[in-house]
Design a protein around this motif. Sequence first.
Motif, PDB file in Angstrom:
ATOM      1  N   SER A 121      22.020  81.773  58.132  1.00  0.00           N
ATOM      2  CA  SER A 121      21.587  82.578  59.282  1.00  0.00           C
ATOM      3  C   SER A 121      20.368  83.420  58.934  1.00  0.00           C
ATOM      4  CB  SER A 121      22.732  83.470  59.757  1.00  0.00           C
ATOM      5  OG  SER A 121      23.862  82.706  60.137  1.00  0.00           O
ATOM      6  N   PRO A 160      15.571  72.318  67.998  1.00  0.00           N
ATOM      7  CA  PRO A 160      17.011  72.644  67.922  1.00  0.00           C
ATOM      8  C   PRO A 160      17.837  71.543  67.267  1.00  0.00           C
ATOM      9  CG  PRO A 160      16.136  73.299  70.047  1.00  0.00           C
ATOM     10  CD  PRO A 160      15.030  72.572  69.345  1.00  0.00           C
ATOM     11  N   SER A 161      17.540  70.281  67.585  1.00  0.00           N
ATOM     12  CA  SER A 161      18.306  69.190  66.989  1.00  0.00           C
ATOM     13  C   SER A 161      18.079  69.110  65.483  1.00  0.00           C
ATOM     14  CB  SER A 161      17.909  67.864  67.642  1.00  0.00           C
ATOM     15  OG  SER A 161      16.514  67.630  67.495  1.00  0.00           O
ATOM     16  N   THR A 162      16.833  69.366  65.055  1.00  0.00           N
ATOM     17  CA  THR A 162      16.523  69.349  63.615  1.00  0.00           C
ATOM     18  C   THR A 162      17.208  70.499  62.903  1.00  0.00           C
ATOM     19  OG1 THR A 162      14.348  68.383  64.129  1.00  0.00           O
ATOM     20  CG2 THR A 162      14.657  69.292  61.920  1.00  0.00           C
ATOM     21  N   ILE A 163      17.233  71.662  63.546  1.00  0.00           N
ATOM     22  CA  ILE A 163      17.893  72.835  62.961  1.00  0.00           C
ATOM     23  C   ILE A 163      19.386  72.574  62.790  1.00  0.00           C
ATOM     24  CG2 ILE A 163      18.525  75.251  63.377  1.00  0.00           C
ATOM     25  CD1 ILE A 163      15.833  75.588  64.775  1.00  0.00           C
ATOM     26  N   LEU A 164      20.023  72.019  63.833  1.00  0.00           N
ATOM     27  CA  LEU A 164      21.457  71.745  63.763  1.00  0.00           C
ATOM     28  C   LEU A 164      21.774  70.721  62.680  1.00  0.00           C
ATOM     29  CD1 LEU A 164      22.385  71.620  67.568  1.00  0.00           C
ATOM     30  CD2 LEU A 164      23.000  73.400  65.913  1.00  0.00           C
ATOM     31  N   LEU A 165      20.961  69.675  62.592  1.00  0.00           N
ATOM     32  CA  LEU A 165      21.190  68.641  61.584  1.00  0.00           C
ATOM     33  C   LEU A 165      21.012  69.198  60.175  1.00  0.00           C
ATOM     34  CD1 LEU A 165      21.705  65.702  60.790  1.00  0.00           C
ATOM     35  CD2 LEU A 165      19.255  65.282  61.082  1.00  0.00           C
ATOM     36  N   SER A 181      21.088  72.379  59.179  1.00  0.00           N
ATOM     37  CA  SER A 181      22.107  73.391  58.896  1.00  0.00           C
ATOM     38  C   SER A 181      23.446  72.737  58.591  1.00  0.00           C
ATOM     39  CB  SER A 181      22.246  74.346  60.086  1.00  0.00           C
ATOM     40  OG  SER A 181      21.018  74.989  60.370  1.00  0.00           O
ATOM     41  N   GLY A 182      23.802  71.723  59.382  1.00  0.00           N
ATOM     42  CA  GLY A 182      25.061  71.027  59.137  1.00  0.00           C
ATOM     43  C   GLY A 182      25.095  70.348  57.780  1.00  0.00           C
TER      44      GLY A 182
END
Length: 372
Positions: A310, A333-338, A340-341
């Motif tokens: 975070s 957003p999709s790149t951040i989620l991927l 981060s996951g």
Amino acid sequence: MFLALREMRHSKARYLLIMVIMLLVSFLVLFVTGLARGLAYANISAIENMPANYYVVQKDADQTFRRSQLTDTELNSVRAVIGDNNASSLALQMSTVTTKDADTKADVTFFAVDMDGLLAPKVVEGDKITNDTQGSVIVDRDLEQSGIKIGSTIQDQATGMEFKVTGYVENSSYSHTPVVYINNKDWQGMRQGVNQGSKATSGVPFNVIALNANAGQVDKISANTKNVEVITQKEAISNIPGYSSEQGSLLMMIAFLFVIAGFVLAVFFYVITIQKTSQFGILKAMGTKMSYLAWSVVGQVMILAIASLSISLLLTFGMNQVLPDTMPFQLEPSTILLTSGLFVGMSLLGSLISVAKVAKVDALEAIGRAGA
């Protein structure tokens, strides 16, 4: 989770140090990922943002736009299948332009398109141009940084033709160069190597036919049109010069960062677990279930990973605000989620080594070691 939080409060310095390391690693992963995506977008944004899902290229062009040469014969054949509004020609030429006073020089890619067709540029500032306009262009806004503004006159060094900039588009670059949109009439003049005032002739070839089609229509086009190949947008992007090799190197770097991050975190928690062997033995002797102890270890890793991630996201977005415009950076957003996951997943995967160590702790042996 109670045990995990209690221990973290008791050993603040130790876990703060681990969190700082995780913060630096996650920041590096996010920043490099943003740079990789930014470089990719600067290379392909003009193609990626086109409202076309297929492209017709010459059969022996190796799916590369610049090697392909098509004519009105292929365009008419394609339009006979899917209609005039769903097929549009695209001609491209890389060049260098200067301002009229030669104070500014910039590398660009000319895109010649039908200004009433599928590929007509979406002007965000200034005026559009028509198919009948002569000597006017619409340019990517990135050229504003080079001093090329609306109303400026630019000259193509290859042909000597001059154009007046009438408007801007956004996010339109090809092979790391801003795109300059011209109509087909001026493209004919460029191909003939004459000034814009000369009379244009028809039949000048172009490179690609962009399609908005379905799979069935694509099969018909392939069957009815000779010496052409229909490729997807993804295939077209992957064959932009330098794109695949550039992204392959960056993706390899990012993959190694994830592996290194998981390895470093696994080592840190494994060392801490070894230091707490006697404590885990006592808890086992007291009847604490292994699932509770495992959740305690995994919970600590999860809390630290999410907290550090975070903060690193905030640092990454802050860094993006101060980066120069010449340094491409993009985090969707999709790149951040991927990303981060994957980071949290690698952290949790590394914690399993510690869990395995805890499972092997013998209560009597650990108590004996603690008593000694």
